[in-house]
Design an enzyme around this catalytic site. Structure first.
Site, PDB file in Angstrom:
ATOM      1  N   GLY A  14       0.826  -1.213   0.000  1.00  0.00           N
ATOM      2  CA  GLY A  14       0.000   0.000   0.000  1.00  0.00           C
ATOM      3  C   GLY A  14       0.856   1.258   0.000  1.00  0.00           C
ATOM      4  O   GLY A  14       2.095   1.198  -0.037  1.00  0.00           O
ATOM      5  N   ASN A 103      -4.429 -11.473  14.953  1.00  0.00           N
ATOM      6  CA  ASN A 103      -3.336 -12.350  14.509  1.00  0.00           C
ATOM      7  C   ASN A 103      -1.975 -11.663  14.655  1.00  0.00           C
ATOM      8  O   ASN A 103      -0.991 -12.277  15.062  1.00  0.00           O
ATOM      9  CB  ASN A 103      -3.544 -12.770  13.053  1.00  0.00           C
ATOM     10  CG  ASN A 103      -4.667 -13.793  12.919  1.00  0.00           C
ATOM     11  OD1 ASN A 103      -4.948 -14.534  13.862  1.00  0.00           O
ATOM     12  ND2 ASN A 103      -5.312 -13.822  11.765  1.00  0.00           N
ATOM     13  N   ALA A 118      -1.064   1.042  13.013  1.00  0.00           N
ATOM     14  CA  ALA A 118      -1.511   2.275  12.359  1.00  0.00           C
ATOM     15  C   ALA A 118      -2.953   2.543  12.759  1.00  0.00           C
ATOM     16  O   ALA A 118      -3.868   1.836  12.351  1.00  0.00           O
ATOM     17  CB  ALA A 118      -1.427   2.096  10.841  1.00  0.00           C
ATOM     18  N   TYR A 149     -14.761   1.552   9.165  1.00  0.00           N
ATOM     19  CA  TYR A 149     -13.338   1.897   9.294  1.00  0.00           C
ATOM     20  C   TYR A 149     -13.062   2.476  10.683  1.00  0.00           C
ATOM     21  O   TYR A 149     -12.176   2.020  11.400  1.00  0.00           O
ATOM     22  CB  TYR A 149     -12.974   2.908   8.213  1.00  0.00           C
ATOM     23  CG  TYR A 149     -11.514   3.310   8.178  1.00  0.00           C
ATOM     24  CD1 TYR A 149     -10.526   2.392   7.846  1.00  0.00           C
ATOM     25  CD2 TYR A 149     -11.128   4.622   8.455  1.00  0.00           C
ATOM     26  CE1 TYR A 149      -9.193   2.769   7.791  1.00  0.00           C
ATOM     27  CE2 TYR A 149      -9.805   5.003   8.399  1.00  0.00           C
ATOM     28  CZ  TYR A 149      -8.829   4.075   8.070  1.00  0.00           C
ATOM     29  OH  TYR A 149      -7.511   4.448   8.014  1.00  0.00           O
ATOM     30  N   LYS A 153     -10.810   0.732  13.657  1.00  0.00           N
ATOM     31  CA  LYS A 153      -9.585   1.345  14.175  1.00  0.00           C
ATOM     32  C   LYS A 153      -9.681   1.581  15.684  1.00  0.00           C
ATOM     33  O   LYS A 153      -8.685   1.458  16.402  1.00  0.00           O
ATOM     34  CB  LYS A 153      -9.316   2.666  13.442  1.00  0.00           C
ATOM     35  CG  LYS A 153      -8.867   2.463  11.998  1.00  0.00           C
ATOM     36  CD  LYS A 153      -7.486   1.830  11.934  1.00  0.00           C
ATOM     37  CE  LYS A 153      -7.006   1.619  10.516  1.00  0.00           C
ATOM     38  NZ  LYS A 153      -5.673   1.003  10.452  1.00  0.00           N
ATOM     39  N   TYR A 163      -3.514  -6.241  24.893  1.00  0.00           N
ATOM     40  CA  TYR A 163      -2.328  -7.098  24.772  1.00  0.00           C
ATOM     41  C   TYR A 163      -1.153  -6.493  25.541  1.00  0.00           C
ATOM     42  O   TYR A 163      -0.332  -7.208  26.100  1.00  0.00           O
ATOM     43  CB  TYR A 163      -1.961  -7.325  23.293  1.00  0.00           C
ATOM     44  CG  TYR A 163      -2.550  -8.600  22.753  1.00  0.00           C
ATOM     45  CD1 TYR A 163      -3.906  -8.709  22.496  1.00  0.00           C
ATOM     46  CD2 TYR A 163      -1.750  -9.729  22.539  1.00  0.00           C
ATOM     47  CE1 TYR A 163      -4.457  -9.890  22.021  1.00  0.00           C
ATOM     48  CE2 TYR A 163      -2.300 -10.913  22.064  1.00  0.00           C
ATOM     49  CZ  TYR A 163      -3.648 -10.989  21.804  1.00  0.00           C
ATOM     50  OH  TYR A 163      -4.183 -12.168  21.356  1.00  0.00           O
ATOM     51  N   ARG A 190      -9.603   9.749  -2.775  1.00  0.00           N
ATOM     52  CA  ARG A 190      -9.147  10.780  -1.843  1.00  0.00           C
ATOM     53  C   ARG A 190      -8.979  12.106  -2.570  1.00  0.00           C
ATOM     54  O   ARG A 190      -8.749  12.155  -3.778  1.00  0.00           O
ATOM     55  CB  ARG A 190      -7.810  10.387  -1.221  1.00  0.00           C
ATOM     56  CG  ARG A 190      -7.962   9.277  -0.267  1.00  0.00           C
ATOM     57  CD  ARG A 190      -6.743   9.115   0.587  1.00  0.00           C
ATOM     58  NE  ARG A 190      -7.101   8.267   1.711  1.00  0.00           N
ATOM     59  CZ  ARG A 190      -7.687   8.736   2.806  1.00  0.00           C
ATOM     60  NH1 ARG A 190      -7.925  10.009   2.969  1.00  0.00           N
ATOM     61  NH2 ARG A 190      -8.024   7.908   3.760  1.00  0.00           N
TER      62      ARG A 190
END
Ligand code: UDP
Length: 331
Positions: A14, A103, A118, A149, A153, A163, A190
Site C-alpha cells: 500500500g 493475529n 496504524a 473503518y 480502528k 495485549y 481521496r
C-alpha cells in the site's frame, strides 16, 4: 557481525506500507512485506524484489500468520484506508481491523516482537474538539458508512492496549492524520489524487459540499520519520502524527489548480455522509516525546507529489477517479 533486525510490515504494497519498506531497507533491516493485494499494488514494491533483504508474502492477515525465525518488530499497516475503499469492501475493512490485528498481536506475543499499529484521526470521527488531542475520545457514528473503518480502528486500539496490559506485549499506536505523497492510488477517491488526476485528465475538479471542511495534510516522508521515532520510543499510548497546517478543501483545490496550471473549473458535489467538518492534529505529544515535527511544507510536498503523478504512464491516468464512486457513495 551483528545480526540484521527483522521487521514484518503488513499492508506492504500500500501507500504507507511501501514507503515503510523502503525506509527500513535503507536502514539495512531484513524486511518481510505482507499484503493480500486487495487495495495494494505490487508496483509500489517491485523495486525491492531484487534485494536480498526483502521478502514478500502474498497473504491475508485475517488468516493465521506464519513467519519463520525471529522477528524484532511488526508494523501493522494493512487496511483499506480511503472512503471509497471502505464503502466498496466494508466487511474486509472490519475483518482486517479485528481478526487481522488479533493475529498480528498474537504473532508479536509469540515472537516477543515490538508491534506498532496504524491508527487514524478517524478515531476522532467528526470532532467536537479542535485541534484534536490524544485525550479526546471522539465523535464517531458507529452505524454510518464510515463506521466500518472508524470503529475497526477504535477496536484495534482497544485490543492493542489489552495485549499490552494483559500480556505485556510492547505496543505502540500512531494516530495518522491525512497524509499524501508519491505512490498514493490515483483512483482511491481521496481529495489529493482525485484533484491531481482530474487536472491531468482535463476534467473539472470535484469539491464535495461547499469546500469549507478542513483537513491538515502531512507529507509522507515526515510521517514515516515520526512513525520510526515512535517505534523506537518507549511510549505505549496513542500519539498523533500529522501536519497541523490546516486548509479548507476549497482552498486546497485552488492550490492544485495553480500547481497543475489546469484551465478546468471547480464543480461542487454533495458532501458524503459524516464527512468530518474540521481536522487538525495537536502534535504537542509528538514534539515533546519524540522530538518530532513535520519539515516539508505543502508547497514542496505537493510539487514532489505532482511530479510523481504526471510521470505515470498515460493508461494509468485514464481511469477516472470517480468512475465508480457515485455508485458506492451513501449520502
Ligand atoms: N473531497 C472532495 N472532492 C473529492 C474527494 C474528496 O471535496 O473529489 C473532500 C472529502 O469530502 C473530504 C476531503 O476532501 O472532505 C478530504 O477527503 P479525503 O478522502 O482525502 O480524506 P478524509 O475525508 O478521509 O479526510
Amino acid at each position: 557481525m551483528e545480526e540484521k533486525k527483522r521487521i514484518l510490515i503488513t499492508g506492504a504494497a500500500g501507500f504507507l506500507g511501501s514507503h515503510l519498506c523502503e525506509f527500513f531497507l535503507k536502514k539495512d533491516y531484513h524486511v518481510i512485506g505482507m499484503d493480500n493485494l486487495i487495495t495494494g499494488s505490487l508496483k509500489n514494491i517491485e523495486d525491492f524484489f531484487s534485494l536480498e533483504n526483502f521478502e514478500f508474502y502474498h497473504h491475508d492477515i485475517t488468516k493465521f500468520i506464519h513467519v519463520p525465525d525471529k522477528l524484532d518488530y511488526i508494523l501493522h499497516f494493512a487496511s483499506p484506508a480511503s472512503p471509497i475503499d471502505y464503502l466498496k469492501i466494508p466487511i474486509q475493512t472490519l475483518k482486517v481491523g479485528s481478526l487481522g490485528i488479533h493475529n498480528c498481536l498474537g504473532l508479536a506475543k509469540s515472537k516477543n516482537a515490538r508491534i506498532l499499529i496504524a491508527s487514524t484521526s478517524e478515531v476522532y470521527g467528526d470532532p467536537l474538539v479542535h485541534p484534536q488531542t490524544e485525550e479526546y475520545w471522539g465523535n464517531v457514528n458507529p452505524v454510518g458508512p464510515r463506521g466500518v473503518y472508524d470503529e475497526a480502528k477504535r477496536f484495534q486500539e482497544a485490543i492493542t492496549m489489552a495485549y499490552h496490559r494483559f500480556h505485556g506485549v510492547e505496543t505502540r499506536i500512531v494516530r495518522i492524520f491525512n497524509t499524501y505523497g508519491p505512490k498514493m492510488r490515483l483512483n482511491d477517491g481521496r481529495a489529493l489524487p482525485a484533484f491531481i488526476g482530474q487536472a491531468l485528465r482535463g476534467e473539472d475538479i470535484t469539491v464535495f459540499g461547499d469546500g469549507s471542511q478542513t483537513r491538515s495534510f502531512c507529507y509522507v516522508d515526515d510521517l514515516i520519520e515520526g512513525i520510526y521515532r515512535l517505534l523506537m520510543s518507549d511510549y505505549p499510548y496513542p500519539v498523533n502524527i500529522g501536519n497541523p497546517d490546516e486548509i479548507s478543501i476549497l482552498d486546497f483545490a485552488k492550490e492544485i489548480i495553480e500547481l497543475t496550471g489546469t484551465k478546468q473549473k471547480i464543480t461542487f458535489k454533495d458532501l458524503p455522509v459524516n464527512d468530518p467538518k474540521q481536522r487538525k492534529p495537536d502534535i504537542s505529544k509528538a514534539k515533546e516525546i519524540l522530538k518530532w515535527s513535520p519539515k516539508i511544507d505543502r508547497k514542496e510536498g505537493l510539487k514532489r507529489t505532482y511530479d510523481y503523478f504526471r510521470n505515470l504512464p498515460k493508461e494509468e491516468l485514464r481511469t477516472s477517479s470517480h468512475n465508480n464512486f457515485e455508485k458506492y457513495i451513501i449520502r
